[in-house]
Scaffold this motif. Structure first.
Motif, short mmCIF file in Angstrom:
data_model
loop_
_atom_site.label_atom_id
_atom_site.label_comp_id
_atom_site.label_asym_id
_atom_site.label_seq_id
_atom_site.Cartn_x
_atom_site.Cartn_y
_atom_site.Cartn_z
N SER A 149 0.81 -1.22 0.00
CA SER A 149 0.00 0.00 0.00
C SER A 149 0.84 1.26 0.00
O SER A 149 0.35 2.32 -0.41
CB SER A 149 -0.90 0.03 1.24
N CYS A 150 2.05 1.18 0.49
CA CYS A 150 2.86 2.39 0.68
C CYS A 150 4.14 2.29 -0.13
O CYS A 150 5.22 2.01 0.40
CB CYS A 150 3.16 2.59 2.16
N ILE A 165 3.25 2.76 -6.49
CA ILE A 165 2.00 2.07 -6.73
C ILE A 165 0.87 3.03 -6.39
O ILE A 165 0.80 3.58 -5.29
CB ILE A 165 1.90 0.79 -5.88
N THR A 166 -0.02 3.25 -7.35
CA THR A 166 -1.08 4.25 -7.24
C THR A 166 -2.42 3.58 -6.93
O THR A 166 -2.56 2.35 -7.07
CB THR A 166 -1.21 5.03 -8.55
N GLU A 171 -6.43 -0.85 -7.80
CA GLU A 171 -7.71 -1.28 -8.37
C GLU A 171 -7.51 -2.40 -9.38
O GLU A 171 -8.25 -3.39 -9.39
CB GLU A 171 -8.40 -0.09 -9.04
N GLU A 172 -6.48 -2.28 -10.20
CA GLU A 172 -6.20 -3.31 -11.21
C GLU A 172 -5.69 -4.59 -10.55
O GLU A 172 -6.13 -5.70 -10.88
CB GLU A 172 -5.17 -2.78 -12.22
N ALA A 173 -4.75 -4.46 -9.61
CA ALA A 173 -4.12 -5.64 -9.01
C ALA A 173 -5.09 -6.42 -8.13
O ALA A 173 -4.88 -7.62 -7.90
CB ALA A 173 -2.89 -5.22 -8.21
N LYS A 197 -4.46 9.69 -1.77
CA LYS A 197 -3.84 8.46 -2.29
C LYS A 197 -4.16 7.29 -1.37
O LYS A 197 -4.58 6.22 -1.84
CB LYS A 197 -2.33 8.64 -2.41
N MET A 198 -3.97 7.47 -0.06
CA MET A 198 -4.21 6.36 0.87
C MET A 198 -5.68 5.95 0.86
O MET A 198 -6.02 4.77 0.81
CB MET A 198 -3.78 6.75 2.28
N HIS A 199 -6.56 6.93 0.91
CA HIS A 199 -7.99 6.59 0.93
C HIS A 199 -8.45 6.04 -0.42
O HIS A 199 -9.38 5.22 -0.46
CB HIS A 199 -8.81 7.82 1.36
#
Length: 597
Positions: A149-150, A165-166, A171-173, A197-199
């Motif tokens: 995530s980070c 990683i965005t 969403e894709e992964a 970005k986090m949310h």
């Protein structure tokens, strides 16, 4: 499940039914065991387990499922326990590849891991995650992925990572087979401050119906509530009974870790042993165990044993390493119990309280017996992009590590990172450091070493310089490309010449960990895959790690396990003071600060 040849339940329901009814004979039957039923907490004697392919068809009496070609394993009264699950692990931190890790942990009864590959993701991005996911498909160990995530752990203002990683990537992964969660959300301030970005990443995960892993170290009142309100349902960062209890009370799974560098179990498990709470929201995890400890102590078998030693009932401890973890990740229909339809991951224990693993069955096949693998797991080849990851614009020189002083002689007040043995935390000190010939220098008398972080992904030439206390070095230098989480080139030393040599040698071999003194290499662990992992057998890695540990002692460091303590110097999300390629970061105020106080 992501593995070559592993069945999908929807494709084999009729076959499993026919086997349970005896119309089709089982491939493997385990007879006469004492079943540890993690659903009910019972131990049931005289139980058989019938297996067809890689799944369990029947638990009970299985004579009618035995045919001429059925393999029969007589448990002879041994305990039948589900294969152990590690709910929070970074395989890269074992210094081994997925294949090497599987070879090391399967004999200890670990049959499933939930891996957060954020180490390789910070070097290679989603390509690194795919590399590990693809490799996992060829091993008997089940590897579910918690998508990092980070990446990077913070913002570009604070450090330079090798990749990003965005939310769109997340969403894709989340559609990839084998991805079951969003990995530990370390940017806790970002969550609380409403960082988009986090949310966005959390929202993409929740929309996919998957879980969000936590990494929380704030106050246990409004901040913990706010963190939970974001949909985060686990945390492995508890270091006190109170923290573990507070999380469980809010519905957060408390993942109690017992790793190589920090061992929180004795303290945090008191949340269970000193109360009457329901323990089904407590898991035990490694986060992480290093190769020599995997060989000498074990993996999840060791951690279950430690929980029992701290007063946890053996069946409850086994639940914490099996069903509880599976339920959290929403895969309890596949793993975490010995029951029909589940994958046939079964351990035969000689002794329940000592967690002595006699036989390991994974995917319906005996894969280990009496601590030794009984199957061959081939070593894959790795692409060049994963091996050439240390990119410096030029060789390092001693002058790169000079720190100009504000005065020609005397002392200078500098900010110093103080490390604490076996702790993830550091202290932020201000120390009067000696000046020599207009430069601030290291001092063995003050236990003051220089520390440098050199950007190694993009050849920017960025470097952060500072000081660290607590390692006890008397001379020489050490370096590592394992430097959480951006994994830039991290160097600690007592003189500039040895610091330059250490860094250049690691660049030459593609990464790893090294110790040098007076121009001589004392110990070296080559980690050519992303600068994080070795593709050598675990025994060879252990020999080199032991050699490096001895080299650290020659330099004056008496810490029991200093490598992870050093690697965390560059992680700017844990209090109090850290260093990156951009400089010093005060992780309490979340600001860059000057070396000179």
């Amino acid at each position: 499940m992501p593995a070559v040849g592993r069945s999908r339940l929807e494709d084999v329901t009729k076959l499993l039914v026919d086997t349970a009814m005896g119309r089709v004979k089982a491939d493997l039957v385990v007879k006469n065991g004492k079943l540890v039923n993690v659903f009910t907490g019972e131990i049931i004697e005289g139980v058989d387990v019938a297996i067809k392919g890689d799944r369990i068809a029947l638990v009970g009496k299985a004579d009618h499922t035995v045919g001429d070609s059925t393999q029969v394993v007589d448990a002879n009264g041994m305990y039948l326990v589900p294969g152990f699950l590690d709910g929070h692990v970074h395989i890269e931190s074992s210094m081994m590849t997925v294949t090497g890790f599987a070879r090391a942990v399967l004999p200890h009864g670990t049959t499933t891991v939930f891996a957060d590959p954020h180490e390789i993701a910070n070097v290679l991005g989603l390509d690194g995650v795919k590399l590990m996911l693809d490799e996992s498909r060829g091993v008997p160990l089940k590897v579910y992925i918690s998508l990092p995530s980070c990446v990077p752990a913070t913002t570009p203002e604070f450090e330079t990572a090798g990749a990003e990683i965005t939310p769109k990537d997340v969403e894709e992964a989340m559609k990839w087979e084998g991805v079951v969660a969003l990995g530990e959300v370390m940017n806790y301030p970002g969550v609380l401050m409403g960082d988009d970005k986090m949310h966005g990443e959390i929202a993409a995960t929740l929309k996919a119906g998957k879980v969000v892993e936590g990494h929380f170290y704030g106050n246990l009142e409004e901040e913990l509530n706010a963190y939970a309100a974001a949909g985060i349902t686990s945390c492995h960062e508890s270091t006190s009974k109170e923290a573990g209890l507070a999380k469980v009370r809010l519905g957060i799974y408390a993942m109690i870790r017992e790793g190589s560098a920090w061992r929180d179990l004795a303290e945090v498990i008191r949340a269970a042993t000193e109360t009457r709470i329901d323990t089904r929201r407590i898991c035990i995890v490694s986060d992480d165990r290093h190769p020599e400890h995997l060989l000498s102590e074990g993996h999840m078998d060791h951690i279950v044993r430690r929980a029992i030693e701290e007063g946890v009932d053996p069946v409850t401890a086994i639940q914490m390493a099996t069903l509880n973890t599976a339920e959290h990740f929403k895969v309890d229909h596949e793993v975490g119990a010995i029951a029909p339809a589940r994958y046939a991951d079964i351990l035969l224990l000689d002794n329940l309280s000592k967690v002595s693993v006699n036989t390991v069955i994974a995917d319906g096949k005996v894969v280990a017996k009496e601590g030794k693998l009984t199957v061959d797991i081939p070593t894959p080849t790795y692409p060049d992009f994963a091996k050439k990851t240390v990119r410096l614009p030029k060789p390092l020189t001693p002058e790169d590590f000079e720190i100009r002083a504000p005065a020609p002689e005397g002392t200078a007040k500098v900010r110093v990172i103080e490390v604490i043995e076996a702790s993830v935390l550091t202290k932020h000190l201000v120390v009067d450091a000696p000046i020599s010939d207009g430069k601030v220098v290291a001092s063995p008398e003050l236990d003051l070493a220089k520390v440098a972080v050199i950007e190694r992904h993009k050849g920017t030439g960025n470097k952060g310089l500072g000081f660290v206390r607590g390692f006890g070095f008397k001379g020489g230098a050490v370096a590592s490309t394992v430097a959480h989480d951006s994994h830039n080139l991290l160097i600690v030393g007592m003189n500039d010449r040895d610091m330059a040599l250490a860094g250049n040698k690691l660049a030459e071999v593609g990464g790893g960990m090294i110790a040098v003194r007076d121009g001589e290499v004392l110990g070296l662990v080559e980690l050519p895959i992303a600068g994080l992992m070795s593709d050598e057998p675990v025994e060879e890695v252990v020999k080199k790690v032991e050699g490096l540990a001895n080299a650290w002692k020659e330099l004056g460091c008496e810490m029991i396990y200093p490598f992870m303590t050093m690697a965390l110097l560059a992680l700017p999300v844990i209090p109090e003071l850290r260093i990156t390629d951009k400089g010093l970061v005060d992780t309490v105020t979340y600001k860059m600060v000057n070396l000179f106080a």
